[in-house]
Design an enzyme around this catalytic site. Structure first.
Site, PDB file in Angstrom:
ATOM      1  N   GLY A  10     -11.139 -17.920  -6.739  1.00 33.91           N
ATOM      2  CA  GLY A  10     -10.926 -17.572  -5.326  1.00 33.91           C
ATOM      3  C   GLY A  10      -9.737 -16.630  -5.215  1.00 33.91           C
ATOM      4  O   GLY A  10      -8.979 -16.664  -4.247  1.00 33.91           O
ATOM      5  N   GLY A  13      -8.861 -14.098  -2.066  1.00 35.41           N
ATOM      6  CA  GLY A  13      -8.605 -14.615  -0.723  1.00 35.41           C
ATOM      7  C   GLY A  13      -7.172 -14.399  -0.277  1.00 35.41           C
ATOM      8  O   GLY A  13      -6.373 -13.786  -0.982  1.00 35.41           O
ATOM      9  N   GLN A  14      -6.854 -14.960   0.897  1.00 35.58           N
ATOM     10  CA  GLN A  14      -5.527 -14.739   1.492  1.00 35.58           C
ATOM     11  C   GLN A  14      -4.413 -15.188   0.546  1.00 35.58           C
ATOM     12  O   GLN A  14      -3.422 -14.499   0.367  1.00 35.58           O
ATOM     13  CB  GLN A  14      -5.409 -15.499   2.829  1.00 35.58           C
ATOM     14  CG  GLN A  14      -4.181 -15.081   3.613  1.00 35.58           C
ATOM     15  CD  GLN A  14      -3.836 -16.033   4.767  1.00 35.58           C
ATOM     16  OE1 GLN A  14      -4.464 -17.064   4.966  1.00 35.58           O
ATOM     17  NE2 GLN A  14      -2.825 -15.663   5.524  1.00 35.58           N
ATOM     18  N   ASP A  36     -13.596 -14.484  -8.610  1.00 39.38           N
ATOM     19  CA  ASP A  36     -14.038 -14.686  -7.218  1.00 39.38           C
ATOM     20  C   ASP A  36     -15.515 -14.342  -7.136  1.00 39.38           C
ATOM     21  O   ASP A  36     -16.058 -13.689  -8.032  1.00 39.38           O
ATOM     22  CB  ASP A  36     -13.214 -13.783  -6.272  1.00 39.38           C
ATOM     23  CG  ASP A  36     -13.208 -14.309  -4.840  1.00 39.38           C
ATOM     24  OD1 ASP A  36     -14.275 -14.315  -4.199  1.00 39.38           O
ATOM     25  OD2 ASP A  36     -12.138 -14.726  -4.357  1.00 39.38           O
ATOM     26  N   ARG A  38     -16.461 -12.511  -4.580  1.00 36.05           N
ATOM     27  CA  ARG A  38     -16.393 -11.166  -3.997  1.00 36.05           C
ATOM     28  C   ARG A  38     -16.029 -10.134  -5.052  1.00 36.05           C
ATOM     29  O   ARG A  38     -15.579 -10.462  -6.130  1.00 36.05           O
ATOM     30  CB  ARG A  38     -15.248 -11.095  -2.979  1.00 36.05           C
ATOM     31  CG  ARG A  38     -15.334 -11.982  -1.822  1.00 36.05           C
ATOM     32  CD  ARG A  38     -14.325 -11.483  -0.801  1.00 36.05           C
ATOM     33  NE  ARG A  38     -13.559 -12.580  -0.223  1.00 36.05           N
ATOM     34  CZ  ARG A  38     -12.591 -12.387   0.649  1.00 36.05           C
ATOM     35  NH1 ARG A  38     -12.239 -11.169   1.009  1.00 36.05           N
ATOM     36  NH2 ARG A  38     -11.943 -13.426   1.157  1.00 36.05           N
ATOM     37  N   ASP A  54     -19.095 -17.666  -9.645  1.00 36.25           N
ATOM     38  CA  ASP A  54     -19.418 -18.625  -8.591  1.00 36.25           C
ATOM     39  C   ASP A  54     -18.990 -19.995  -9.118  1.00 36.25           C
ATOM     40  O   ASP A  54     -19.595 -20.515 -10.057  1.00 36.25           O
ATOM     41  CB  ASP A  54     -20.928 -18.589  -8.291  1.00 36.25           C
ATOM     42  CG  ASP A  54     -21.297 -19.565  -7.183  1.00 36.25           C
ATOM     43  OD1 ASP A  54     -20.407 -20.335  -6.739  1.00 36.25           O
ATOM     44  OD2 ASP A  54     -22.469 -19.561  -6.766  1.00 36.25           O
ATOM     45  N   TYR A 144     -13.774 -29.792   7.412  1.00 36.32           N
ATOM     46  CA  TYR A 144     -12.772 -29.233   6.482  1.00 36.32           C
ATOM     47  C   TYR A 144     -11.742 -30.305   6.133  1.00 36.32           C
ATOM     48  O   TYR A 144     -11.440 -30.543   4.957  1.00 36.32           O
ATOM     49  CB  TYR A 144     -12.119 -28.033   7.167  1.00 36.32           C
ATOM     50  CG  TYR A 144     -10.988 -27.378   6.402  1.00 36.32           C
ATOM     51  CD1 TYR A 144     -11.229 -26.645   5.244  1.00 36.32           C
ATOM     52  CD2 TYR A 144      -9.674 -27.448   6.880  1.00 36.32           C
ATOM     53  CE1 TYR A 144     -10.191 -26.013   4.575  1.00 36.32           C
ATOM     54  CE2 TYR A 144      -8.639 -26.819   6.219  1.00 36.32           C
ATOM     55  CZ  TYR A 144      -8.899 -26.108   5.062  1.00 36.32           C
ATOM     56  OH  TYR A 144      -7.867 -25.475   4.404  1.00 36.32           O
ATOM     57  N   LYS A 148     -10.989 -32.142   2.589  1.00 35.89           N
ATOM     58  CA  LYS A 148      -9.662 -32.093   1.959  1.00 35.89           C
ATOM     59  C   LYS A 148      -9.158 -33.507   1.664  1.00 35.89           C
ATOM     60  O   LYS A 148      -8.569 -33.753   0.608  1.00 35.89           O
ATOM     61  CB  LYS A 148      -8.660 -31.353   2.856  1.00 35.89           C
ATOM     62  CG  LYS A 148      -8.890 -29.846   2.934  1.00 35.89           C
ATOM     63  CD  LYS A 148      -8.642 -29.178   1.596  1.00 35.89           C
ATOM     64  CE  LYS A 148      -8.745 -27.659   1.664  1.00 35.89           C
ATOM     65  NZ  LYS A 148      -8.762 -27.020   0.348  1.00 35.89           N
TER      66      LYS A 148
HETATM   67  P1  NAD Z   1      -9.797 -17.488   1.715  1.00 38.72           P
HETATM   68  O1  NAD Z   1     -11.039 -17.818   2.452  1.00 38.72           O
HETATM   69  O2  NAD Z   1      -8.969 -16.335   2.160  1.00 38.72           O
HETATM   70  O3  NAD Z   1     -10.154 -17.268   0.171  1.00 38.72           O
HETATM   71  C1  NAD Z   1     -11.046 -18.076  -0.534  1.00 38.72           C
HETATM   72  C2  NAD Z   1     -11.689 -17.214  -1.621  1.00 38.72           C
HETATM   73  O4  NAD Z   1     -12.625 -18.023  -2.322  1.00 38.72           O
HETATM   74  C3  NAD Z   1     -12.458 -16.008  -1.070  1.00 38.72           C
HETATM   75  O5  NAD Z   1     -12.017 -14.816  -1.685  1.00 38.72           O
HETATM   76  C4  NAD Z   1     -13.918 -16.324  -1.408  1.00 38.72           C
HETATM   77  O6  NAD Z   1     -14.673 -15.166  -1.744  1.00 38.72           O
HETATM   78  C5  NAD Z   1     -13.758 -17.240  -2.598  1.00 38.72           C
HETATM   79  N1  NAD Z   1     -14.930 -18.110  -2.793  1.00 38.72           N
HETATM   80  C6  NAD Z   1     -15.647 -18.762  -1.840  1.00 38.72           C
HETATM   81  N2  NAD Z   1     -16.668 -19.423  -2.401  1.00 38.72           N
HETATM   82  C7  NAD Z   1     -16.598 -19.191  -3.732  1.00 38.72           C
HETATM   83  C8  NAD Z   1     -17.382 -19.595  -4.834  1.00 38.72           C
HETATM   84  N3  NAD Z   1     -18.482 -20.352  -4.671  1.00 38.72           N
HETATM   85  N4  NAD Z   1     -17.022 -19.181  -6.074  1.00 38.72           N
HETATM   86  C9  NAD Z   1     -15.936 -18.388  -6.252  1.00 38.72           C
HETATM   87  N5  NAD Z   1     -15.159 -17.967  -5.235  1.00 38.72           N
HETATM   88  C10 NAD Z   1     -15.489 -18.350  -3.990  1.00 38.72           C
HETATM   89  O7  NAD Z   1      -8.917 -18.814   1.652  1.00 38.72           O
HETATM   90  P2  NAD Z   1      -7.328 -18.956   1.467  1.00 38.72           P
HETATM   91  O8  NAD Z   1      -6.716 -18.905   2.814  1.00 38.72           O
HETATM   92  O9  NAD Z   1      -6.848 -18.052   0.406  1.00 38.72           O
HETATM   93  O10 NAD Z   1      -7.265 -20.480   1.000  1.00 38.72           O
HETATM   94  C11 NAD Z   1      -7.193 -20.869  -0.361  1.00 38.72           C
HETATM   95  C12 NAD Z   1      -7.097 -22.380  -0.421  1.00 38.72           C
HETATM   96  O11 NAD Z   1      -5.949 -22.828   0.329  1.00 38.72           O
HETATM   97  C13 NAD Z   1      -8.293 -23.129   0.193  1.00 38.72           C
HETATM   98  O12 NAD Z   1      -8.527 -24.322  -0.520  1.00 38.72           O
HETATM   99  C14 NAD Z   1      -7.812 -23.480   1.584  1.00 38.72           C
HETATM  100  O13 NAD Z   1      -8.474 -24.602   2.086  1.00 38.72           O
HETATM  101  C15 NAD Z   1      -6.346 -23.765   1.316  1.00 38.72           C
HETATM  102  N6  NAD Z   1      -5.516 -23.635   2.530  1.00 38.72           N
HETATM  103  C16 NAD Z   1      -5.332 -22.419   3.123  1.00 38.72           C
HETATM  104  C17 NAD Z   1      -4.542 -22.324   4.272  1.00 38.72           C
HETATM  105  C18 NAD Z   1      -4.287 -21.001   4.956  1.00 38.72           C
HETATM  106  O14 NAD Z   1      -3.638 -20.970   6.003  1.00 38.72           O
HETATM  107  N7  NAD Z   1      -4.737 -19.888   4.411  1.00 38.72           N
HETATM  108  C19 NAD Z   1      -3.948 -23.485   4.810  1.00 38.72           C
HETATM  109  C20 NAD Z   1      -4.187 -24.710   4.199  1.00 38.72           C
HETATM  110  C21 NAD Z   1      -4.956 -24.770   3.036  1.00 38.72           C
END
Ligand code: NAD
Length: 312
Positions: A10, A13-14, A36, A38, A54, A144, A148
């Site tokens: 992943g 992602g952010q 990822d 993507r 995946d 969600y 978690k």
């Molecule tokens: P995001 O959605 O920005 O990134 C997640 C990434 O995972 C994406 O790039 C997506 O393409 C990839 N992904 C999805 N399904 C996939 C799969 N089957 N195989 C491979 N890759 C896959 O999420 P984020 O904000 O970067 O969050 C990362 C983690 O942190 C998550 O577990 C989220 O629950 C947790 N989290 C985030 C926040 C926040 O504010 N951003 C807050 C609390 C917890």
């Protein structure tokens, strides 16, 4: 340079983009494999190995881990809170099965360490809202949050039963400018900066006095790495640690932005995400993280706002 070999799942992602870049600085570019579903994120291109993966495909994941001699896994792939409410069964399936795939391979291959983030979403309307303690009523109402919470129990189970060194943080809403947020309830606190700079106005999908725990991305990245670097003897929580940086409302962040952009205005049109936010804590008590492995946040609302507006 350390000998660890890290897999980030992943990574586009952010959090993943910034975490991958930070880990590459520490462990060496070639020792951090980003993966990822993507396409590779622009900011990752040319900075180290990238694999299309995946995480739901357990066999492929297993082969990848063996082929690259992976010693640490950071699992960041997930369906976030707002997106999860649109397709609860899919969110449950992806959030649970991805974790179980990683934990089970970690057990089989004796992976040194696993990181998997939890969230403030584990708490629900029956939890105390102010300074929510580490151990308290946990009755999440979003899919969600339910996934978690179940994930936290699985982490603790794999640690206690099989000795897997898995570590986790309950992240607050994360604010960043490098990579876009992925469909969470706290995304407004990122959008507001972009809209303030481009259009000098913003319509918030949360009401003006909705307080939520938040954190600036540099603090979240540092917390993650500090937790993973801590001696195992210091980790007393094997489910997930409360983690706290700041707490503010849309009205307060708007007032802070106005100090830099006086003509900025905000209006409020709460949507379905208001209900999600109403069930979450206003602020978190993270004294256990501070006591166990020395967590200390650096950014407050004022410092973060100045840095966001400078960098967007
Ligand atoms: P995001 O959605 O920005 O990134 C997640 C990434 O995972 C994406 O790039 C997506 O393409 C990839 N992904 C999805 N399904 C996939 C799969 N089957 N195989 C491979 N890759 C896959 O999420 P984020 O904000 O970067 O969050 C990362 C983690 O942190 C998550 O577990 C989220 O629950 C947790 N989290 C985030 C926040 C926040 O504010 N951003 C807050 C609390 C917890």
């Amino acid at each position: 340079m350390k000998k660890d070999k890290i897999l980030v799942i992943g990574a586009c992602g952010q959090i993943g983009v910034e975490l991958t870049l930070a880990l590459r600085k520490m462990y060496g570019d070639a020792n951090v494999v980003a993966s990822d579903l993507r396409e590779e994120h622009e900011l990752l291109k040319g900075t180290g190995p990238y694999v299309s993966l995946d995480v739901m495909n357990k066999e492929m994941l297993h082969v990848l881990i063996i082929r690259h001699n992976i010693t640490q896994v950071y699992l960041l792939a997930a369906i976030l809170s707002a997106t999860g409410e649109k397709n609860p069964l899919l969110a449950w399936h992806i959030n649970m099965q991805s974790l179980l795939n990683v934990l089970d391979i970690a057990k089989e291959e004796n992976i040194d360490k696993v990181y998997w983030p939890s969230s403030i979403a584990v708490f629900g309307p029956n939890s105390p809202m102010q300074d929510t303690p580490q151990h308290t009523i946990i009755e999440p109402t979003t899919i969600y949050g339910i996934s978690k919470f179940a994930g936290e129990r699985w982490c603790e189970y794999y640690n206690h039963r099989y000795g897997v060194d898995v570590r986790s943080l309950r992240y607050p809403g994360l604010i960043s400018y490098k990579s876009a947020p992925g469909g969470g309830t706290t995304d407004y606190a990122v959008e507001i900066f972009h809209e303030a700079k481009e259009h000098k106005k913003y319509t918030s999908f949360l009401s003006e006095n909705t307080y939520l725990p938040m954190m600036y991305m540099p603090d979240a990245i540092r917390a993650t790495i500090e937790l993973m670097e801590a001696d195992a003897s210091k980790i007393s929580v094997r489910s997930a640690y409360n983690l706290s940086g700041m707490s503010f409302s849309p009205k307060e962040i708007a007032a802070e932005i106005k100090k830099h952009i006086p003509e900025f205005t905000i209006s409020y049109e709460p949507d379905y995400r208001q209900q999600i936010a109403d069930g979450w804590p206003n602020s978190m008590d993270d004294s256990l993280a501070r006591a166990d492995w020395g967590w200390k946040h650096e950014y407050d609302l004022e410092k973060m706002t100045a840095d966001m507006l400078k960098n967007i």
